[in-house]
Motif scaffolding. Sequence first.
Motif, PDB file in Angstrom:
ATOM      1  N   CYS A  89       0.811  -1.225   0.000  1.00 31.02           N
ATOM      2  CA  CYS A  89       0.000   0.000   0.000  1.00 31.02           C
ATOM      3  C   CYS A  89       0.839   1.267   0.000  1.00 31.02           C
ATOM      4  CB  CYS A  89      -0.932   0.003   1.220  1.00 31.02           C
ATOM      5  SG  CYS A  89      -2.218  -1.260   1.137  1.00 31.02           S
ATOM      6  N   TRP A  90       2.134   1.112   0.087  1.00 34.76           N
ATOM      7  CA  TRP A  90       3.045   2.258   0.122  1.00 34.76           C
ATOM      8  C   TRP A  90       3.858   2.287  -1.172  1.00 34.76           C
ATOM      9  CZ3 TRP A  90       3.251   5.074   4.757  1.00 34.76           C
ATOM     10  CH2 TRP A  90       2.652   4.464   5.864  1.00 34.76           C
ATOM     11  N   GLY A  91       3.933   3.425  -1.821  1.00 35.76           N
ATOM     12  CA  GLY A  91       4.877   3.589  -2.915  1.00 35.76           C
ATOM     13  C   GLY A  91       4.357   3.314  -4.318  1.00 35.76           C
ATOM     14  N   ASP A  92       3.267   2.563  -4.470  1.00 38.74           N
ATOM     15  CA  ASP A  92       2.713   2.338  -5.804  1.00 38.74           C
ATOM     16  C   ASP A  92       1.199   2.255  -5.679  1.00 38.74           C
ATOM     17  OD1 ASP A  92       2.052   1.703  -8.392  1.00 38.74           O
ATOM     18  OD2 ASP A  92       3.503   0.066  -8.575  1.00 38.74           O
ATOM     19  N   PHE A  93       0.575   3.401  -5.689  1.00 36.52           N
ATOM     20  CA  PHE A  93      -0.866   3.513  -5.452  1.00 36.52           C
ATOM     21  C   PHE A  93      -1.672   2.634  -6.401  1.00 36.52           C
ATOM     22  CE2 PHE A  93      -5.003   5.614  -5.873  1.00 36.52           C
ATOM     23  CZ  PHE A  93      -5.372   5.710  -4.540  1.00 36.52           C
ATOM     24  N   LEU A  94      -1.298   2.604  -7.662  1.00 36.24           N
ATOM     25  CA  LEU A  94      -2.081   1.865  -8.654  1.00 36.24           C
ATOM     26  C   LEU A  94      -1.952   0.353  -8.520  1.00 36.24           C
ATOM     27  CD1 LEU A  94      -1.363   4.091 -11.785  1.00 36.24           C
ATOM     28  CD2 LEU A  94      -3.448   4.024 -10.374  1.00 36.24           C
ATOM     29  N   ALA A  95      -0.886  -0.129  -7.918  1.00 35.48           N
ATOM     30  CA  ALA A  95      -0.635  -1.571  -7.883  1.00 35.48           C
ATOM     31  C   ALA A  95      -1.157  -2.277  -6.631  1.00 35.48           C
ATOM     32  CB  ALA A  95       0.862  -1.831  -8.020  1.00 35.48           C
ATOM     33  N   ALA A  96      -1.541  -1.546  -5.605  1.00 35.70           N
ATOM     34  CA  ALA A  96      -1.947  -2.180  -4.343  1.00 35.70           C
ATOM     35  C   ALA A  96      -3.194  -3.039  -4.544  1.00 35.70           C
ATOM     36  CB  ALA A  96      -2.205  -1.117  -3.288  1.00 35.70           C
ATOM     37  N   PRO A  97      -3.152  -4.298  -4.116  1.00 37.91           N
ATOM     38  CA  PRO A  97      -4.314  -5.179  -4.272  1.00 37.91           C
ATOM     39  C   PRO A  97      -5.379  -4.889  -3.211  1.00 37.91           C
ATOM     40  CG  PRO A  97      -2.514  -6.372  -3.243  1.00 37.91           C
ATOM     41  CD  PRO A  97      -1.989  -5.001  -3.588  1.00 37.91           C
ATOM     42  N   TRP A  98      -6.635  -5.122  -3.560  1.00 33.64           N
ATOM     43  CA  TRP A  98      -7.744  -4.833  -2.658  1.00 33.64           C
ATOM     44  C   TRP A  98      -7.593  -5.484  -1.283  1.00 33.64           C
ATOM     45  CZ3 TRP A  98     -10.826  -1.735  -0.672  1.00 33.64           C
ATOM     46  CH2 TRP A  98     -11.837  -2.153   0.199  1.00 33.64           C
ATOM     47  N   PRO A  99      -7.200  -6.743  -1.158  1.00 33.75           N
ATOM     48  CA  PRO A  99      -7.090  -7.302   0.201  1.00 33.75           C
ATOM     49  C   PRO A  99      -6.156  -6.487   1.103  1.00 33.75           C
ATOM     50  CG  PRO A  99      -7.041  -9.065  -1.407  1.00 33.75           C
ATOM     51  CD  PRO A  99      -6.949  -7.773  -2.183  1.00 33.75           C
ATOM     52  N   ASP A 100      -5.075  -5.959   0.553  1.00 36.75           N
ATOM     53  CA  ASP A 100      -4.155  -5.140   1.346  1.00 36.75           C
ATOM     54  C   ASP A 100      -4.756  -3.771   1.651  1.00 36.75           C
ATOM     55  OD1 ASP A 100      -2.458  -7.288   1.211  1.00 36.75           O
ATOM     56  OD2 ASP A 100      -0.963  -6.305  -0.066  1.00 36.75           O
ATOM     57  N   VAL A 101      -5.419  -3.174   0.655  1.00 45.52           N
ATOM     58  CA  VAL A 101      -6.089  -1.894   0.873  1.00 45.52           C
ATOM     59  C   VAL A 101      -7.180  -2.067   1.932  1.00 45.52           C
ATOM     60  CG1 VAL A 101      -7.557  -0.138  -0.205  1.00 45.52           C
ATOM     61  CG2 VAL A 101      -5.538  -1.010  -1.424  1.00 45.52           C
ATOM     62  N   SER A 102      -7.914  -3.148   1.837  1.00 39.15           N
ATOM     63  CA  SER A 102      -8.978  -3.437   2.800  1.00 39.15           C
ATOM     64  C   SER A 102      -8.427  -3.535   4.218  1.00 39.15           C
ATOM     65  CB  SER A 102      -9.679  -4.741   2.408  1.00 39.15           C
ATOM     66  OG  SER A 102     -10.591  -5.147   3.382  1.00 39.15           O
ATOM     67  N   THR A 103      -7.301  -4.202   4.368  1.00 38.57           N
ATOM     68  CA  THR A 103      -6.657  -4.301   5.682  1.00 38.57           C
ATOM     69  C   THR A 103      -6.319  -2.912   6.219  1.00 38.57           C
ATOM     70  OG1 THR A 103      -5.758  -6.493   5.235  1.00 38.57           O
ATOM     71  CG2 THR A 103      -4.621  -5.174   6.914  1.00 38.57           C
ATOM     72  N   SER A 104      -5.751  -2.073   5.364  1.00 46.27           N
ATOM     73  CA  SER A 104      -5.385  -0.724   5.781  1.00 46.27           C
ATOM     74  C   SER A 104      -6.607   0.063   6.234  1.00 46.27           C
ATOM     75  CB  SER A 104      -4.689  -0.002   4.628  1.00 46.27           C
ATOM     76  OG  SER A 104      -4.397   1.323   4.977  1.00 46.27           O
ATOM     77  N   LEU A 105      -7.687   0.017   5.467  1.00 48.19           N
ATOM     78  CA  LEU A 105      -8.906   0.737   5.826  1.00 48.19           C
ATOM     79  C   LEU A 105      -9.525   0.193   7.110  1.00 48.19           C
ATOM     80  CD1 LEU A 105     -10.442   1.155   2.276  1.00 48.19           C
ATOM     81  CD2 LEU A 105      -9.428   2.948   3.699  1.00 48.19           C
ATOM     82  N   HIS A 106      -9.470  -1.116   7.281  1.00 48.45           N
ATOM     83  CA  HIS A 106     -10.022  -1.731   8.491  1.00 48.45           C
ATOM     84  C   HIS A 106      -9.253  -1.273   9.730  1.00 48.45           C
ATOM     85  CE1 HIS A 106     -11.629  -5.732  10.398  1.00 48.45           C
ATOM     86  NE2 HIS A 106     -11.913  -4.668  11.124  1.00 48.45           N
ATOM     87  N   VAL A 107      -7.934  -1.387   9.671  1.00 49.18           N
ATOM     88  CA  VAL A 107      -7.108  -1.058  10.839  1.00 49.18           C
ATOM     89  C   VAL A 107      -7.094   0.445  11.118  1.00 49.18           C
ATOM     90  CG1 VAL A 107      -4.760  -1.097  11.786  1.00 49.18           C
ATOM     91  CG2 VAL A 107      -5.655  -3.099  10.576  1.00 49.18           C
ATOM     92  N   CYS A 108      -6.985   1.255  10.085  1.00 52.25           N
ATOM     93  CA  CYS A 108      -6.798   2.691  10.281  1.00 52.25           C
ATOM     94  C   CYS A 108      -8.089   3.466  10.495  1.00 52.25           C
ATOM     95  CB  CYS A 108      -6.073   3.293   9.082  1.00 52.25           C
ATOM     96  SG  CYS A 108      -4.413   2.648   8.848  1.00 52.25           S
ATOM     97  N   ALA A 109      -9.183   3.038   9.874  1.00 59.10           N
ATOM     98  CA  ALA A 109     -10.404   3.844   9.903  1.00 59.10           C
ATOM     99  C   ALA A 109     -11.567   3.139  10.583  1.00 59.10           C
ATOM    100  CB  ALA A 109     -10.789   4.249   8.482  1.00 59.10           C
ATOM    101  N   TYR A 110     -11.943   1.982  10.084  1.00 58.78           N
ATOM    102  CA  TYR A 110     -13.094   1.287  10.659  1.00 58.78           C
ATOM    103  C   TYR A 110     -12.867   0.985  12.140  1.00 58.78           C
ATOM    104  CZ  TYR A 110     -16.901  -1.965  11.358  1.00 58.78           C
ATOM    105  OH  TYR A 110     -18.023  -2.575  11.840  1.00 58.78           O
ATOM    106  N   SER A 111     -11.628   0.811  12.519  1.00 60.75           N
ATOM    107  CA  SER A 111     -11.313   0.479  13.912  1.00 60.75           C
ATOM    108  C   SER A 111     -11.705   1.579  14.890  1.00 60.75           C
ATOM    109  CB  SER A 111      -9.829   0.158  14.066  1.00 60.75           C
ATOM    110  OG  SER A 111      -9.043   1.307  13.813  1.00 60.75           O
ATOM    111  N   LEU A 112     -11.782   2.827  14.444  1.00 61.99           N
ATOM    112  CA  LEU A 112     -12.239   3.892  15.343  1.00 61.99           C
ATOM    113  C   LEU A 112     -13.694   3.635  15.738  1.00 61.99           C
ATOM    114  CD1 LEU A 112     -11.716   6.548  16.835  1.00 61.99           C
ATOM    115  CD2 LEU A 112     -12.386   7.748  14.731  1.00 61.99           C
ATOM    116  N   ASN A 113     -14.511   3.232  14.783  1.00 68.30           N
ATOM    117  CA  ASN A 113     -15.891   2.866  15.059  1.00 68.30           C
ATOM    118  C   ASN A 113     -15.944   1.632  15.969  1.00 68.30           C
ATOM    119  OD1 ASN A 113     -18.624   2.292  15.010  1.00 68.30           O
ATOM    120  ND2 ASN A 113     -18.737   1.947  12.821  1.00 68.30           N
ATOM    121  N   SER A 114     -15.170   0.615  15.645  1.00 66.44           N
ATOM    122  CA  SER A 114     -15.143  -0.622  16.446  1.00 66.44           C
ATOM    123  C   SER A 114     -14.724  -0.342  17.883  1.00 66.44           C
ATOM    124  CB  SER A 114     -14.166  -1.632  15.838  1.00 66.44           C
ATOM    125  OG  SER A 114     -14.537  -1.971  14.538  1.00 66.44           O
TER     126      SER A 114
END
Length: 188
Positions: free
Chosen positions: A99-124
């Motif tokens: 998820c770092w250094g090549d925005f276009l190449a990041a696969p969804w499972p890795d992006v999903s992990t980032s969003l879960h840990v960084c953002a959704y976790s505030l709600n959780s």
Amino acid sequence: MSGLLTGKRLLVTGVITDSSIAFHTARVAQEHGAQVILTGFGRMSLVNRIAQRLPEPAPVMELDVTDQDQLATLATRIREHADELDGVVHSIAFAPESCWGDFLAAPWPDVSTSLHVCAYSLNSLARAVLPLLTPSASIVGLDFDARVAWPDYDWMGVAKAALESVNRYLARELGPAESASTWSRQVH
């Protein structure tokens, strides 16, 4: 100790090293009189050693914000140290290397992990601690300037922008509540 936070009970998440923002937040809170409870993830022996470097050694519990079982037991585990919380600091972030250094190449499972840990976790995290929050409690999430596309920050920048949005929605949902019992009814 006495000060601005005398008698306040705070949960500070995301401690991993003594150079982390979470560690310094906990240190300053203690210096101003707060009782602090820490969470960490992964290298818990390191987190426990770091907790001993605070002005007052703080209790530490493991918290993986993506683990529903750990979130479900969080309030019970906190109650071993404090009956209520006056504040929570969300200092949690993670993005897989892709998820770092090549925005276009990041696969969804890795992006999903980032969003879960960084953002959704505030709600959780907010939902997990609601039964413990005093009527004047605050939940604070640490973010990064998401107004611009920073070089090499890539999906972490997107996740931090999402964290800012989650914060606004939590404020809308929880801000008007008069008590923790009202919050619990709203969330469950």
